[in-house]
Design a protein around this motif. Structure first.
Motif, short mmCIF file in Angstrom:
data_model
loop_
_atom_site.label_atom_id
_atom_site.label_comp_id
_atom_site.label_asym_id
_atom_site.label_seq_id
_atom_site.Cartn_x
_atom_site.Cartn_y
_atom_site.Cartn_z
N ALA A 134 0.77 102.06 100.41
CA ALA A 134 1.97 102.01 100.91
C ALA A 134 2.44 103.49 101.37
CB ALA A 134 3.15 101.34 99.88
N SER A 135 3.11 103.59 102.41
CA SER A 135 3.89 104.85 102.42
C SER A 135 5.29 104.60 101.85
CB SER A 135 4.27 105.24 104.10
OG SER A 135 2.71 105.48 104.64
N CYS A 136 5.96 103.59 101.89
CA CYS A 136 7.20 103.61 101.25
C CYS A 136 7.42 102.14 100.74
CB CYS A 136 8.29 103.78 102.39
SG CYS A 136 8.59 105.52 102.62
N GLY A 137 8.14 101.87 99.63
CA GLY A 137 8.45 100.39 99.20
C GLY A 137 9.30 99.73 100.06
N SER A 138 9.83 100.29 100.95
CA SER A 138 10.85 99.60 101.87
C SER A 138 10.79 99.82 103.14
CB SER A 138 12.23 99.55 101.18
OG SER A 138 13.01 100.75 101.36
N VAL A 139 11.57 99.06 104.13
CA VAL A 139 11.93 99.66 105.34
C VAL A 139 12.99 100.74 105.31
CG1 VAL A 139 11.14 97.80 106.56
CG2 VAL A 139 13.62 97.84 105.98
N ALA A 140 13.51 101.32 106.35
CA ALA A 140 14.63 102.35 106.36
C ALA A 140 15.91 101.64 105.52
CB ALA A 140 15.05 102.74 107.59
N PRO A 141 16.25 102.41 104.34
CA PRO A 141 17.79 101.57 103.76
C PRO A 141 18.94 101.93 104.80
CG PRO A 141 16.60 103.15 102.30
CD PRO A 141 15.77 103.26 103.87
N LEU A 142 20.01 101.23 104.55
CA LEU A 142 21.19 101.27 105.12
C LEU A 142 21.66 102.39 104.78
CD1 LEU A 142 22.50 97.42 105.31
CD2 LEU A 142 22.15 99.15 107.43
N GLY A 143 22.53 102.90 105.68
CA GLY A 143 23.25 104.34 105.08
C GLY A 143 22.66 105.64 105.52
N LEU A 144 23.30 106.56 105.65
CA LEU A 144 22.74 108.09 105.90
C LEU A 144 22.75 108.99 104.88
CD1 LEU A 144 24.63 108.62 109.39
CD2 LEU A 144 22.39 107.61 108.83
N GLU A 145 23.26 108.48 103.56
CA GLU A 145 23.43 109.60 102.37
C GLU A 145 22.28 109.28 101.56
OE1 GLU A 145 27.30 109.65 100.93
OE2 GLU A 145 28.10 110.52 102.57
N VAL A 146 21.77 108.50 101.47
CA VAL A 146 20.58 108.22 100.43
C VAL A 146 19.44 107.67 101.11
CG1 VAL A 146 19.69 106.98 98.52
CG2 VAL A 146 21.98 107.71 98.52
N THR A 147 18.20 108.05 100.62
CA THR A 147 17.14 107.84 101.73
C THR A 147 15.91 107.01 100.90
OG1 THR A 147 15.94 110.03 101.36
CG2 THR A 147 17.56 109.83 103.10
N GLY A 148 16.16 106.64 99.76
CA GLY A 148 15.22 106.00 99.12
C GLY A 148 14.09 106.81 98.22
N PRO A 149 13.39 106.18 97.49
CA PRO A 149 12.48 106.92 96.56
C PRO A 149 11.25 107.55 97.27
CG PRO A 149 12.45 104.55 95.77
CD PRO A 149 13.57 104.84 96.95
N SER A 150 10.82 108.34 97.11
CA SER A 150 9.34 108.86 97.61
C SER A 150 7.98 108.71 96.73
CB SER A 150 9.44 110.34 98.10
OG SER A 150 10.68 110.78 98.80
N ASP A 151 8.22 107.70 96.00
CA ASP A 151 6.99 107.66 94.76
C ASP A 151 5.55 107.59 95.64
OD1 ASP A 151 9.01 108.02 92.92
OD2 ASP A 151 9.07 105.95 92.23
N PHE A 152 5.53 106.62 96.36
CA PHE A 152 4.25 106.31 97.16
C PHE A 152 3.64 107.73 97.74
CE2 PHE A 152 6.31 102.14 96.55
CZ PHE A 152 5.15 101.59 95.51
N CYS A 153 4.61 108.50 98.32
CA CYS A 153 4.12 109.70 98.79
C CYS A 153 3.99 110.92 97.62
CB CYS A 153 5.27 110.38 99.82
SG CYS A 153 5.79 109.28 100.94
N LYS A 154 4.78 111.19 96.68
CA LYS A 154 4.67 112.16 95.79
C LYS A 154 3.38 111.95 94.97
CE LYS A 154 8.22 111.14 92.37
NZ LYS A 154 9.61 111.38 92.07
N PHE A 155 3.01 110.61 94.83
CA PHE A 155 1.96 110.44 93.89
C PHE A 155 0.52 111.18 94.47
CE2 PHE A 155 -1.87 108.33 92.73
CZ PHE A 155 -1.57 107.98 91.07
N TRP A 156 0.50 111.26 95.91
CA TRP A 156 -0.72 112.09 96.24
C TRP A 156 -0.39 113.50 96.47
CZ3 TRP A 156 -4.16 108.51 95.51
CH2 TRP A 156 -3.75 107.33 95.48
N MET A 157 0.79 113.57 96.82
CA MET A 157 1.33 115.10 96.82
C MET A 157 0.94 115.74 95.48
SD MET A 157 2.66 115.94 99.68
CE MET A 157 3.59 117.59 99.59
N ALA A 158 1.14 115.28 94.54
CA ALA A 158 1.15 115.98 93.23
C ALA A 158 -0.51 116.53 93.08
CB ALA A 158 1.22 114.77 91.84
N PHE A 159 -1.35 116.07 93.79
CA PHE A 159 -2.77 116.32 93.75
C PHE A 159 -3.23 117.04 95.15
CE2 PHE A 159 -2.47 112.66 91.05
CZ PHE A 159 -2.68 113.17 89.81
N GLY A 160 -2.22 117.44 96.02
CA GLY A 160 -2.25 118.21 97.42
C GLY A 160 -3.30 117.47 98.35
#
Lengths: 435, 435
Positions: free
Chosen positions: B355-381
């Motif tokens: 997955a790239s993200c756990g959900s579709v784009a959330p409602l609202g402009l102030e919070v953008t949801g977690p990045s866990d599925f991205c940052k997991f791989w970022m941790a290893f470059g």
């Protein structure tokens, strides 16, 4: 005239903060030192006494309270500065006037330091040398690439200075010029506003007049850096010759072995560290990665201004062109796999000692000698310190390198402080940084 | 008006180079798109049609021959640019006008790209969001931090754009906005002129209208990048849910599993990848390191302008303050030790899907949801690609993430090209990037 010759940055800032001397008195002393010798040393590429005095006056007026209150600092010309051009010793950037300070330059100003000027670097902190001379012998190189910062330190133009290191750019000039130097663990200090050379290795580093100066700078430039606990007692050191020991001059080897003897006489254990054979490839792997990353870093300059690049830089591009993607990946993979092996080798020791350079500063200004003893540790991002060894009057400086485990920077500074204290009281006392 | 709606950057530059269309015709089309929707999207923080036209006219006059000849590009506002202010969505930098372009901006200009303007970022590419809206639903976030580049892509303002990623700043907006995105291996692309956030993770990345656009940008921005060999045949993929699969919305899980079915139907092997339990700590280790490095990166802004920082950034400083040096070192050490384990896990596969993200784009402009599925791989470059999945009319975009081994970027792009071709012909065809 010579009243601050023996004062390190730590004592200078203490005196300024205690109102024993004013920032402008300190500054005038160092401006006099510049006046006296800069014409022969050529440490600065950009220097304006009026701007130095304006800073000191402002500090005096505002009763600055920072950790570096009133302490003059030299800034290598690969750091962006708002009040000086930033040229990287490249004609491409003759007119480059950055809109902001590099991160660490901002932090120095916030800590009350006085920016003395921009110091000579080699072209893009790589190999093409500038006009700077070694204060210990004007016919010799001060080392590269932090040439101006190192020569300015040795000539007494400022008690602290910024350099950078990708191979041996900080530690080598420290060894050649007889300076205390600290290159922190890779990634600890922000490189914002520092022109990249080989991003896998590029690291901010600095010079000081004592180990405690090196630690003071760490407090300023690494927010959250742990406080040194001066009471710790270090006992166990490694001594590692690496696979390039055959390139050590006899006099250098003798000086290093004498230092080890001093440590042993003072009750420390110093054990020979033998590295597995596979570590012999580290030197070439560093070179190869440096070439490939450097070629990418300067690809825009190569495209737009090939006629303005040095032969040294063009040779790097040519080596990179002949290196395949797979060769570079393999080199990176080898280093990544050796890193935990080295971590285990370091574990029993408080620090690992070795040579900073294989020789004293060579004759001539155009070639600065190999950086093998520095870049070996750079390949793993380990923190490195140069301690200038004592020497007979008139002899050229020799440096002892003290290396720590990754991110053991605070521990390493403490160990270096203890080693330095032993050496200064030993048969081979550490030298003053000023000539 | 819609003549270039389906054209990717690769075909646009081919047409310009073959004199089928001129750079200014292309540019006028995209300027019209901006004119039409920018008021509701708010992708740009700095935009000046006259400067865009001047570049196009210059390119036409000089018959530019670069790989991106005449192709409009959006630049995230954390890249230095000479012809636009660079503000990082921070009031501290309202008047910041850099003296030079960031490295990759220079390379884009040299390749003949037309800089359309600076696109909105969150404050310092961290969490405090700007005004940008998701073109698929104006009440939803485009994701962060490369919000303006992603929204501008989805609104058709430019066919390529620059972003950056430290946690999920490139891939998350790609997933939310339905874009092709490529985040190369750590360290491959120069960050010169990009404001650092967490240097252990910070990476340049970009959006395009096709996988071949992503590869074209790699050719431009990574000198020496190997040429894609489109004939290769990839067979074996992993599918990795990571320890956060319980946070996946049912619709997203279904879309991803349908894509896997399409691949299997086309004769590819897709094997479930189960990670050892110790990998569950990676999410928190990334967060901890990001906090500590971020606090160091912005230490000067905190000292000088604490009143001008967002609550999100101040919360990061507070978390960093409560984290010890040893905790940060331990987190770094854990990641370094897991990297070779992950390398072995990846070895049997041409790429690993997830997955790239756990959900579709959330409602609202102030919070953008977690990045866990991205940052997991970022941790290893590791290199990461987002492929937008096909969806019913009116449904919000869902992204498939395709991850490669360290420095297998070329191989990964080739695998992604094949995966994308299968999905476009499968039951669940990949979507257009334009809404």
């Amino acid at each position: 005239m010579h009243k601050f010759e023996k004062s390190d940055a730590t004592s200078l800032s203490e005196m300024v903060l205690a109102d024993i001397v004013s920032a402008d008195t300190v500054t005038e002393y160092f401006l006099d030192c510049v006046e006296l010798r800069e014409q022969s040393i050529k440490a600065f590429v950009s220097f304006d006494p009026s701007r130095v005095r304006a800073q000191a006056a402002q500090l005096k007026k505002s009763h600055a309270k920072g950790l570096l209150a009133g302490v003059p600092v030299g800034i290598k010309d690969n750091y962006d500065t708002m009040d000086h051009p930033t040229r990287f010793y490249s004609p491409i950037y003759d007119d480059n006037c950055p809109s902001r300070d590099a991160h660490v330059v901002s932090l120095l100003r916030q800590a009350g330091a006085v920016i003395m000027g921009k110091t000579h670097t080699t072209e893009f902190a790589y190999m093409h040398t500038g006009p700077t001379r070694n204060p210990h012998d004007l016919d010799r190189t001060p080392g590269s690439s932090s040439a101006g910062s190192a020569a300015g330190m040795a000539a007494g133009f400022f008690p602290i200075a910024l350099g950078t290191q990708t191979a041996g750019s900080l530690i080598k000039p420290a060894s050649y010029c007889g300076l205390y130097a600290f290159k922190p663990s890779y990634g600890l200090v922000s490189l914002e506003g520092v022109k990249p050379l080989a991003p896998s290795f590029d690291t901010v580093g600095w010079y000081g007049r004592s180990v405690r100066d090196l630690a003071l700078m760490a407090q300023v430039l690494i927010p959250g850096f742990p406080k040194l606990n001066h009471e710790r007692n270090f006992r166990s050191f490694g001594f590692c010759r690496t696979a390039r020991w055959d390139q050590i001059d006899e006099d250098v080897a003798k000086a290093l072995e004498a230092a080890v003897e001093d440590l042993r006489s003072a009750g420390h254990q110093v054990s020979e560290v033998l590295l597995p054979e596979e570590f012999a490839a580290v030197f070439d792997d560093h070179l190869l990665i440096n070439d490939c990353e450097g070629a990418r870093s300067f690809s825009k300059e190569l495209k737009m201004h090939p006629d303005k690049l040095s032969v040294e830089l063009l040779a790097m591009f040519e080596r990179a062109r002949l290196t395949t993607w797979e060769q570079e990946s393999a080199a990176k993979r080898r280093l990544a796999r050796l890193a935990p092996v080295l971590e285990e080798i370091f574990r029993p020791f408080d620090a690992v000692l070795g040579a900073s350079c294989g020789s004293v500063a060579p004759l001539g200004l155009e070639v600065t000698g190999p950086s093998d003893f520095c870049k070996f540790w750079m390949a793993f991002g380990l923190p490195q310190i140069n301690i200038p060894l004592g020497r007979p009057a008139g002899a050229l400086p020799v440096g002892l390198q003290v290396v720590g485990g990754f991110r053991s920077d605070c521990h390493l500074l403490q160990a270096a402080e203890q080693i330095d204290a032993v050496l200064r009281n030993g048969k081979h006392s550490a030298t003053s940084t000023i000539v």
